[in-house]
Structures are given as C-alpha cells and as structure tokens.
Design a protein around this motif. Sequence first.
Motif, PDB file in Angstrom:
ATOM      1  N   ALA A  35       0.870  -1.208  -0.107  1.00  0.00           N
ATOM      2  CA  ALA A  35      -0.026  -0.081  -0.032  1.00  0.00           C
ATOM      3  C   ALA A  35       0.903   1.238  -0.172  1.00  0.00           C
ATOM      4  N   THR A  36       1.768   1.515  -0.839  1.00  0.00           N
ATOM      5  CA  THR A  36       2.763   2.516  -1.103  1.00  0.00           C
ATOM      6  C   THR A  36       2.158   3.243  -2.309  1.00  0.00           C
ATOM      7  N   GLY A  37       2.636   4.349  -2.555  1.00  0.00           N
ATOM      8  CA  GLY A  37       2.130   5.063  -3.664  1.00  0.00           C
ATOM      9  C   GLY A  37       3.217   5.229  -4.661  1.00  0.00           C
ATOM     10  N   SER A  38       4.436   4.886  -4.304  1.00  0.00           N
ATOM     11  CA  SER A  38       5.552   4.631  -5.234  1.00  0.00           C
ATOM     12  C   SER A  38       6.708   3.706  -4.726  1.00  0.00           C
ATOM     13  N   LEU A  39       7.817   3.539  -5.485  1.00  0.00           N
ATOM     14  CA  LEU A  39       8.800   2.877  -5.202  1.00  0.00           C
ATOM     15  C   LEU A  39       9.695   3.523  -4.206  1.00  0.00           C
ATOM     16  N   VAL A  40       9.706   4.831  -4.312  1.00  0.00           N
ATOM     17  CA  VAL A  40      10.623   5.399  -3.320  1.00  0.00           C
ATOM     18  C   VAL A  40      10.076   5.484  -1.774  1.00  0.00           C
ATOM     19  N   GLU A  41       8.910   5.491  -1.688  1.00  0.00           N
ATOM     20  CA  GLU A  41       8.129   5.292  -0.415  1.00  0.00           C
ATOM     21  C   GLU A  41       8.330   4.081   0.145  1.00  0.00           C
ATOM     22  N   MET A  42       8.229   2.877  -0.890  1.00  0.00           N
ATOM     23  CA  MET A  42       8.505   1.591  -0.551  1.00  0.00           C
ATOM     24  C   MET A  42       9.809   1.453   0.136  1.00  0.00           C
ATOM     25  N   ALA A  43      10.941   2.047  -0.580  1.00  0.00           N
ATOM     26  CA  ALA A  43      12.442   1.676  -0.184  1.00  0.00           C
ATOM     27  C   ALA A  43      12.192   2.580   1.102  1.00  0.00           C
ATOM     28  N   GLY A  44      11.811   3.725   1.115  1.00  0.00           N
ATOM     29  CA  GLY A  44      11.897   4.624   2.284  1.00  0.00           C
ATOM     30  C   GLY A  44      11.302   4.091   3.641  1.00  0.00           C
ATOM     31  N   ARG A  45      10.447   3.188   3.634  1.00  0.00           N
ATOM     32  CA  ARG A  45       9.975   2.430   4.832  1.00  0.00           C
ATOM     33  C   ARG A  45      11.170   1.745   5.411  1.00  0.00           C
ATOM     34  N   PHE A  46      11.790   0.880   4.650  1.00  0.00           N
ATOM     35  CA  PHE A  46      13.040   0.157   5.104  1.00  0.00           C
ATOM     36  C   PHE A  46      14.219   0.759   5.440  1.00  0.00           C
ATOM     37  N   GLU A  47      14.362   2.172   4.704  1.00  0.00           N
ATOM     38  CA  GLU A  47      15.647   3.078   5.091  1.00  0.00           C
ATOM     39  C   GLU A  47      15.365   3.687   6.610  1.00  0.00           C
ATOM     40  N   THR A  48      14.131   3.905   6.926  1.00  0.00           N
ATOM     41  CA  THR A  48      13.779   4.523   8.171  1.00  0.00           C
ATOM     42  C   THR A  48      13.539   3.536   9.256  1.00  0.00           C
ATOM     43  N   GLY A  49      13.363   2.247   8.876  1.00  0.00           N
ATOM     44  CA  GLY A  49      12.939   1.301   9.837  1.00  0.00           C
ATOM     45  C   GLY A  49      11.560   1.186  10.159  1.00  0.00           C
ATOM     46  N   ALA A  97      17.391  -2.265  -1.856  1.00  0.00           N
ATOM     47  CA  ALA A  97      18.570  -1.455  -2.437  1.00  0.00           C
ATOM     48  C   ALA A  97      18.931  -1.938  -3.588  1.00  0.00           C
ATOM     49  N   ALA A  98      19.297  -3.239  -4.024  1.00  0.00           N
ATOM     50  CA  ALA A  98      19.780  -3.852  -5.166  1.00  0.00           C
ATOM     51  C   ALA A  98      18.906  -3.256  -6.322  1.00  0.00           C
ATOM     52  N   ALA A  99      17.557  -3.211  -5.992  1.00  0.00           N
ATOM     53  CA  ALA A  99      16.619  -2.825  -7.172  1.00  0.00           C
ATOM     54  C   ALA A  99      16.767  -1.549  -7.583  1.00  0.00           C
ATOM     55  N   PHE A 100      17.191  -0.782  -6.865  1.00  0.00           N
ATOM     56  CA  PHE A 100      17.504   0.841  -6.976  1.00  0.00           C
ATOM     57  C   PHE A 100      18.959   1.226  -7.292  1.00  0.00           C
ATOM     58  N   VAL A 101      19.873   0.258  -7.306  1.00  0.00           N
ATOM     59  CA  VAL A 101      21.527   0.590  -7.734  1.00  0.00           C
ATOM     60  C   VAL A 101      21.447   0.371  -9.316  1.00  0.00           C
ATOM     61  N   VAL A 102      22.187   1.396  -9.780  1.00  0.00           N
ATOM     62  CA  VAL A 102      22.595   0.955 -11.114  1.00  0.00           C
ATOM     63  C   VAL A 102      23.933   0.266 -11.098  1.00  0.00           C
ATOM     64  N   PRO A 103      24.370  -0.827 -11.654  1.00  0.00           N
ATOM     65  CA  PRO A 103      25.470  -1.643 -11.627  1.00  0.00           C
ATOM     66  C   PRO A 103      26.381  -0.576 -12.373  1.00  0.00           C
TER      67      PRO A 103
END
Length: 104
Positions: A35-49, A97-103
């Motif tokens: 139930a997130t509005g964006s990929l950034v919001e989803m990743a942010g949930r993990f980044e901020t605990g 994190a791997a999904a958002f990093v460009v190799p």
Amino acid sequence: MVNPMRGEVEITLDGVPHAARLTLGALAELETQLATGSLVEMAGRFETGRFSAADVIHVIVAGLRGGGWSGTRDDLLCTDVAGGAVAAAQAAAQLLAAAFVVPQ
C-alpha cells in the motif's frame, strides 16, 4: 551462487540457498501489497526502519519469485529462513537497495 550485478541476494530456506531478486513485476506487485504510492516510498520504509514483519515477508516472497522460486507466502511462513527474522529483514533491505542501484 548469486550474481550481485543482477541485483541478486542469497536467501537460505530450510538449508537450501536460493537466489532472490526484485524484477519490475515484483516491484509493481509490492507497491500494491505494501500500500505504497511509489517505489521511493516503499524503499523509504526500510531505510527509516518503519517496516513490519509482513512487509519483510512480502519483499522476500517477491524476491524469491523473481529468482525462480515457485513457492507462496504461505510456503514461506512454514519455512526456516537461515538467520531468522533479522537475516530476513536484512535480505529484504538488500533486495530493495539492489533494485535501485545501477551496476557500474
């Protein structure tokens, strides 16, 4: 053996290592499930605990499916994840994190 250049993370279930990765389809599914509005919001949930055990399970299942695993959420709930809850949360964060990093 996992390939980090493909965004793969190793997750061991019942003593068997599996390659997990988040495909674009898995990320789209996660947006709905979490139930997130964006990929950034989803990743942010993990980044901020600010993630729950259910969030971790959804990410792990999606990643395992992206790696070729044919199991379901219910299958994962009955499986021993090596390292327990902490390792599962770390793997979920690594997958995102791997999904958002460009190799390079």
